[in-house]
Enzyme design. Structure first.
Site, short mmCIF file in Angstrom:
data_model
loop_
_atom_site.label_atom_id
_atom_site.label_comp_id
_atom_site.label_asym_id
_atom_site.label_seq_id
_atom_site.Cartn_x
_atom_site.Cartn_y
_atom_site.Cartn_z
N ASN A 290 20.79 -70.18 17.67
CA ASN A 290 22.20 -70.44 17.33
C ASN A 290 23.13 -69.48 18.07
O ASN A 290 23.84 -68.68 17.49
CB ASN A 290 22.42 -70.41 15.82
CG ASN A 290 21.93 -69.13 15.17
OD1 ASN A 290 21.02 -68.47 15.65
ND2 ASN A 290 22.55 -68.78 14.06
N ASP B 163 15.53 -61.31 9.96
CA ASP B 163 16.72 -62.17 10.03
C ASP B 163 17.93 -61.36 10.46
O ASP B 163 19.03 -61.51 9.93
CB ASP B 163 16.97 -62.87 8.70
CG ASP B 163 17.98 -64.01 8.81
OD1 ASP B 163 18.26 -64.44 9.94
OD2 ASP B 163 18.49 -64.45 7.77
N HIS C 259 27.32 -59.20 12.45
CA HIS C 259 28.73 -59.55 12.62
C HIS C 259 29.51 -58.24 12.64
O HIS C 259 29.07 -57.22 12.09
CB HIS C 259 29.23 -60.42 11.47
CG HIS C 259 28.51 -61.72 11.32
ND1 HIS C 259 28.74 -62.80 12.13
CD2 HIS C 259 27.54 -62.11 10.44
CE1 HIS C 259 27.95 -63.81 11.77
NE2 HIS C 259 27.22 -63.41 10.74
#
Length: 445
Positions: free
Chosen positions: A96, A305, A309
């Site tokens: 992604n 994971d 950000h």
């Protein structure tokens, strides 16, 4: 007869899934060449591992390094630097990005970007969409591909395969084990109105346990119907863990250090957006259910994971704040702290971070301390007590939900194919990362 090695790791306690023993490790041409008493031998370089535990190189099979397209959050160099600093020798990176990794050319571009620029070895997932099943078999057989990744719950761009027909179409064409983000998009859509502005505790209400369980039940049924292997990522509920224990014939299972360490409501009260991820951190009952699954052998691998950000992005009020947290650098310290607390053995940690990934994904000559295997090692000091500090973090995002946490157990050296990459919190070698090979695609180009 005296033998000569390129490197000898001397005097440490070698740990395998079966146990631990005192041994030296000799390395030649990036491969393990001898394990035992090498006191009569010599080497171009010797690392004194007295008082340390010598583990097979830790493999993190779920990271998001954001390149291409979102390099302000992370890139392949910075993400792999964080991995090496945390004792990780190999990573599997997710699709992604922007653009998403959904064509052979885009996958090849990632491999080219990463080769000899990443500090660890690597593989990339091919991203599934509703439109690209015709190219997935080609992609999963390419060099540097660890398999196909499917998002059944909302993701970025076109990486959403939410209905049974779409998932079945993916399973029909692939041959290798596919990884799934398992949350039911239809239920999530129904529940988005439950989000309370500025209240991160409502995140686990929007993405409730039923959304996870409902999706996982659908996924397992479709896998049985197709006769294909699946890997269910970041399990967040006790119910899923119990259900998956009855379907190990088709399903392998991942847990994350975050879901094993944090719980609500405390995490949202303390951390706000910094505790927000998908699927959510849940309550004590859910965390204990994941630990039971780990104890009973349902969990096959640990993945961080790692999904960074920026602070600016995380400063937005819920639900505008993005989901995801960094984790590749803290995976080893967090889990060693759990080992020291008696929650799992060091042997089980090795199984979850090297033998497990090797077994589940079919890594070729990686994941074991054995002659002929890639000489990947993670050296740890089980007695070191350290506080996780921002100054230690290498991720571009610059934060961790575990900042300020004191842990016992710390990675002190990262060795990739016989070369020390990190020692005592410093990078000590140029980046030489290369694509990891897989048994099912040996000879892939």
């Amino acid at each position: 007869m005296t033998r000569t090695f390129d490197l000898i790791v001397k005097g440490g306690t070698v740990v395998t899934p079966d146990g631990r023993h005192e041994a030296d490790v000799g390395i030649v041409d990036g491969k393990f060449a001898a394990i035992g008493d090498l006191s009569a031998d010599r080497a171009g370089e010797t690392i004194d591992a007295a008082g340390l535990h010598v583990l097979p190189g830790v493999i993190d099979s779920q990271v998001h390094f954001r390149e291409p397209g979102m390099e302000w959050k992370e890139d392949l160099e910075s993400g792999s630097r964080a991995a090496a600093m945390g004792g990780v020798t190999c990573v599997f990176e997710m699709p992604n990005t922007s653009p998403s990794t959904i064509t052979p050319d885009l996958l090849a571009d990632k491999v080219e970007r990463a080769t000899h620029r990443m500090h660890t070895d690597f593989a990339f997932y091919a991203g599934a969409t509703k439109e690209n099943p015709p190219v997935l078999r080609e992609m999963e057989r390419m060099a540097g591909c660890c398999g196909v990744k499917v998002f059944m719950g909302a993701s970025t761009g076109d990486l959403l395969v939410d209905d049974d027909a779409g998932v079945a179409a993916v399973l029909a064409v692939i041959e290798r084990r596919a990884a799934f983000h398992s949350e039911d998009e239809f239920r999530l859509e129904e529940r988005r109105g439950l989000a309370r502005d500025g209240d991160w505790s409502s995140h686990e209400e929007v993405r409730d346990k039923r959304a996870a369980m409902q999706s996982t039940e659908r996924l397992v049924r479709l896998a049985h119907e197709a006769g294909k292997r699946i890997h269910v990522l970041h399990i967040s509920t006790a119910e899923e863990m119990e259900f998956l224990s009855g379907h190990k014939d088709v399903a392998s299972v991942e847990a994350t250090p975050q879901h094993l360490t944090l719980e609500s409501p405390d995490c949202y009260e303390r951390l706000g957006a910094y505790a927000q991820m998908n699927p959510p951190i849940r309550d004590h009952e859910a965390r204990m259910g994941i630990w039971r699954g780990l104890d009973q052998g349902v969990v096959d691998v640990l993945g961080s994971d790692h999904a960074p950000h920026t602070v600016e992005e995380k400063s937005k009020p819920y639900p505008q704040s993005p989901s995801g947290m960094p984790g590749v650098q803290t995976l080893v310290p967090l889990m060693l702290d759990h080992v020291n607390a008696g929650r799992l053995t060091l042997e089980r940690f090795v199984d979850l971070t090297s033998a497990g990934p090797q077994r589940i994904f079919g890594l070729a000559a990686k994941g074991r301390i054995a002659r002929g295997y890639d000489a990947d090692l993670t050296l740890v000091d089980m007695n070191a007590e350290r506080t996780i500090e921002e100054s230690w973090l290498a991720s571009k995002c610059g934060w961790s939900p575990f900042t300020g946490m004191t842990v016992k157990g710390w990675p002190v050296a990262t060795i990739v194919r016989g070369r020390a990459v990190m020692r005592e919190d410093e990078l000590v070698a140029p980046s030489t990362g290369r694509p990891t090979r897989f048994v099912e695609t040996l000879g892939a180009r």
